[in-house]
Enzyme design. Structure first.
Site, PDB file in Angstrom:
ATOM      1  N   GLU A 126       0.816  -1.215   0.000  1.00  0.00           N
ATOM      2  CA  GLU A 126       0.000   0.000   0.000  1.00  0.00           C
ATOM      3  C   GLU A 126       0.847   1.262   0.000  1.00  0.00           C
ATOM      4  O   GLU A 126       0.488   2.257  -0.633  1.00  0.00           O
ATOM      5  CB  GLU A 126      -0.921  -0.008   1.228  1.00  0.00           C
ATOM      6  CG  GLU A 126      -1.916   1.132   1.271  1.00  0.00           C
ATOM      7  CD  GLU A 126      -2.845   1.033   2.467  1.00  0.00           C
ATOM      8  OE1 GLU A 126      -3.498   2.031   2.787  1.00  0.00           O
ATOM      9  OE2 GLU A 126      -2.912  -0.060   3.074  1.00  0.00           O
ATOM     10  N   ASP A 127       2.014   1.215   0.689  1.00  0.00           N
ATOM     11  CA  ASP A 127       2.783   2.436   0.911  1.00  0.00           C
ATOM     12  C   ASP A 127       4.126   2.510   0.170  1.00  0.00           C
ATOM     13  O   ASP A 127       4.812   3.524   0.254  1.00  0.00           O
ATOM     14  CB  ASP A 127       3.059   2.607   2.419  1.00  0.00           C
ATOM     15  CG  ASP A 127       1.772   2.767   3.216  1.00  0.00           C
ATOM     16  OD1 ASP A 127       0.752   3.155   2.616  1.00  0.00           O
ATOM     17  OD2 ASP A 127       1.788   2.506   4.429  1.00  0.00           O
TER      18      ASP A 127
END
Length: 632
Positions: free
Chosen positions: A80-81
């Protein structure tokens, strides 16, 4: 504590539980996460890698899960990051880890059919279809976020705390994870209502300190009688959590001092059972619990009807125990929980304990519901699932003695649908503990329930106000939508004037409203005359059609001279000859004059006229008037 110190502690913890090969894989995942999150900081100003370490520690130490979930916990934010992909994780750690990471990673959607939070919740719930470990990782993630919520803005704190109270804490409760559930509840309250939390916490501490000597004096005879009878057990008294007492105060509107059970006494006995209570050469956990119960009720007075047996009838999250209330030495009832060490372990670890077989049944039931709603995304559906599956349950019984688990505050209509959808669709009345009751009656733990059905009776709109289970609510809505669709096929939705109460066959006029509905009045209604003069351009033609499946409530008064069997003749004519349903009847006799108010359901004005004509012929009837005073 700096990252290096946390890293070394974590490596030491995983080394104590995993093989050297598994530890190498965990270290490999750790260094990947550390490199991927390099330069990223949390809101608190700490290096971001501290968060994955903390989540992995919860998964490893508190949940005691295997190597794959621990690795997935370390990598749960990298997709996600960072630039790391699921394919990269699959190549390095295998499909199992990749699946877990993919499941807990928030998906990017172009268009949401519901709120972002609801979509995220649904994504997590879908993990039940395949692997519960993914949901446990998400719970660990939320727990650490709650522990470090202080660095967030107040608005963000409120949002996350509210989500936790609404979804995550009840979920942990349903999975039997008492420790996690309790911590999430307390943290949620601490950030939502910090002042209230602090006041209750201080009051609990003061209460415990004030009563500690008396409590210890009360517990000692219990320890002595258990030891005398060869039972190895720990006996302790603990205050309930701040959240549980706050919740009790708000639901009962009582102060802390007025609450009956601020503390709970725990008797946890050794799994090795004494021979003195063996049956047929063996003894069971239940035998020991009942033996302890018999011993402690010899020295302290038991509150009548307070015994609760969760050993034979565990909660759906696997919780087993024997509960009883005994008189304390300060004039207050003391709640006592009697558990074996195995029962206690299940009460703390729930689905993570081998003995928690009840969880499997709950998960299977949940999978069927998730499959049923997989193509739906309305918030309303999500609320139904939360109500049905995450709140505490009650155990009731069918007429043949079968056990039925329902959510707390469930009604007889929930019971009917739980037995069979046909029973729910045609439920007309309920027999609860041998008493005739409405199907909307709220059930209590231990109730015996039998449902009376009628093939001509169907779901009512007001059932939705009391239905708690997903199964009941979806069937009721399905029927009501079907009826609404069949009605709108013929004409727009009509709203009938409550003042003139028009019926099919009356001379009526309609007024088109901005929301598309049509307000219907009798032509001679005062409101209709006023509207016609002011809003003549919205008048529309209306025909109320008499339908067999559509009735209208009508109230009227009968005035008559008193005589024997008068009410019998009236009711016999309405129900026996006219075959109409009586909704309500009230009668009062003053100086030999009867004033009788009756509310019935009719299909049309012609049916009402036939009714009035027949009632007028009953002996001693003087006049019949509508509720508005007009003579019929």
């Amino acid at each position: 504590m700096d990252v290096e110190s946390l890293q070394n502690i974590f490596f030491s913890q995983v080394s104590a539980r995993h093989t050297p090969e598994e530890v190498e894989q965990i270290k490999k995942a750790y260094f990947l996460a550390k490199e991927s999150h390099k330069g990223q900081m949390r809101k608190s100003g700490e290096p971001y890698i501290i968060h994955p370490i903390a989540v992995a520690q919860i998964v490893n130490n508190d949940m005691q899960l295997g190597v794959a979930p621990v690795i997935a916990a370390l990598l749960h934010d990298v997709v996600e990051d960072t630039d790391c992909t699921i394919e990269d994780i699959s190549t390095m750690f295998g499909d199992e880890v990749a699946y877990l990471v993919n499941t807990v990673t928030k998906k990017k959607t172009v268009r949401l059919n519901a709120s972002k939070q609801v979509e995220n919740f649904k994504q997590m719930l879908a993990a039940f279809n395949y692997d519960i470990r993914a949901l446990l990782i998400k719970l660990a993630d939320r727990l650490h976020n709650m522990r470090t919520l202080k660095s967030m803005k107040v608005e963000k704190q409120l949002k996350i705390a509210s989500e936790t109270d609404f979804f995550y804490a009840p979920l942990a409760n349903r999975l039997g994870l008492y420790r996690i559930k309790s911590e999430l509840e307390n943290l949620g309250l601490q950030y939502r209502s910090p002042h209230e939390y602090r006041v209750i916490q201080e009051a609990i501490n003061d209460y415990v300190l004030q009563h500690s000597d008396a409590t210890e004096h009360w517990l000692q005879p219990i320890r002595e009688i258990l030891e005398k009878n060869g039972i190895e057990a720990t006996v302790s008294c603990e205050a309930r959590s701040v959240y549980s007492l706050w919740y009790k105060m708000h639901t009962t509107r009582a102060s802390l001092k007025e609450l009956e059970h601020i503390r709970v006494v725990h008797i946890c006995y050794n799994n090795k059972l004494p021979e003195v209570i063996s049956r047929n050469g063996r003894s069971t956990e239940k035998d020991t619990a009942l033996f302890i119960y018999s011993l402690i009720t010899e020295i302290y007075t038991e509150k009548p009807y307070s015994l609760l047996n969760y050993i034979d009838t565990p909660k759906e999250n696997g919780y087993r125990s024997l509960h009883v209330k005994l008189m304390g030495n300060e004039g207050r009832w003391m709640e006592v929980h009697i558990q074996s060490q195995d029962m206690y372990r299940v009460s703390q670890y729930g689905c993570l304990a081998e003995q928690a077989s009840g969880i499997d049944n709950w998960i299977e039931k949940f999978k069927h519901v998730l499959q049923d709603i997989s193509d739906q995304s309305k918030d309303q559906i999500f609320d139904d699932v939360i109500t049905s599956f995450y709140h505490d349950d009650i155990l009731v019984f069918s007429s043949d003695g079968s056990k039925v688990l329902l959510p707390k505050k469930a009604s007889a209509i929930d019971f009917a649908y739980e037995i069979h959808s046909d029973m729910g669709d045609h439920a007309k009345y309920a027999i609860i503990n041998d008493k005739l009751c409405s199907v909307t009656t709220i059930l209590e733990r231990g109730d015996r329930v039998r449902i009376g059905t009628d093939p001509d009776y169907h779901p009512q709109a007001d059932w939705l106000k009391v239905a708690q289970t997903y199964r009941a609510r979806v069937h009721i809505r399905r029927y009501l939508k079907k009826m609404e669709a069949s009605s709108t096929d013929k004409h727009p939705e009509y709203v009938l004037c409550s003042k003139c109460n028009p019926l099919p066959g009356d001379e009526v006029v309609g007024f088109q409203r901005p929301d598309g509905t049509v307000l219907v009045h009798k032509c001679n209604c005062d409101d209709a005359l006023s509207l016609s003069s002011q809003e003549g351009d919205v008048i529309t033609r209306v025909e109320l059609e008499a339908r067999e499946d559509k009735t209208y409530p009508i109230g009227f008064w009968i005035r008559a001279v008193n005589r024997d069997n008068f009410l019998y003749d009236v009711m016999n004519f309405i129900s026996g000859e006219m075959h109409l349903s009586i909704d309500n009847i009230n009668s009062k006799t003053t100086d030999e004059i009867i004033d009788c108010h009756i509310k019935i359901l009719v299909h049309s004005i012609s049916e009402l006229k036939s009714l009035v004509s027949g009632l007028s012929k009953i002996e001693n009837v003087y006049e019949i008037r509508r509720e508005n005073g007009r003579i019929l």
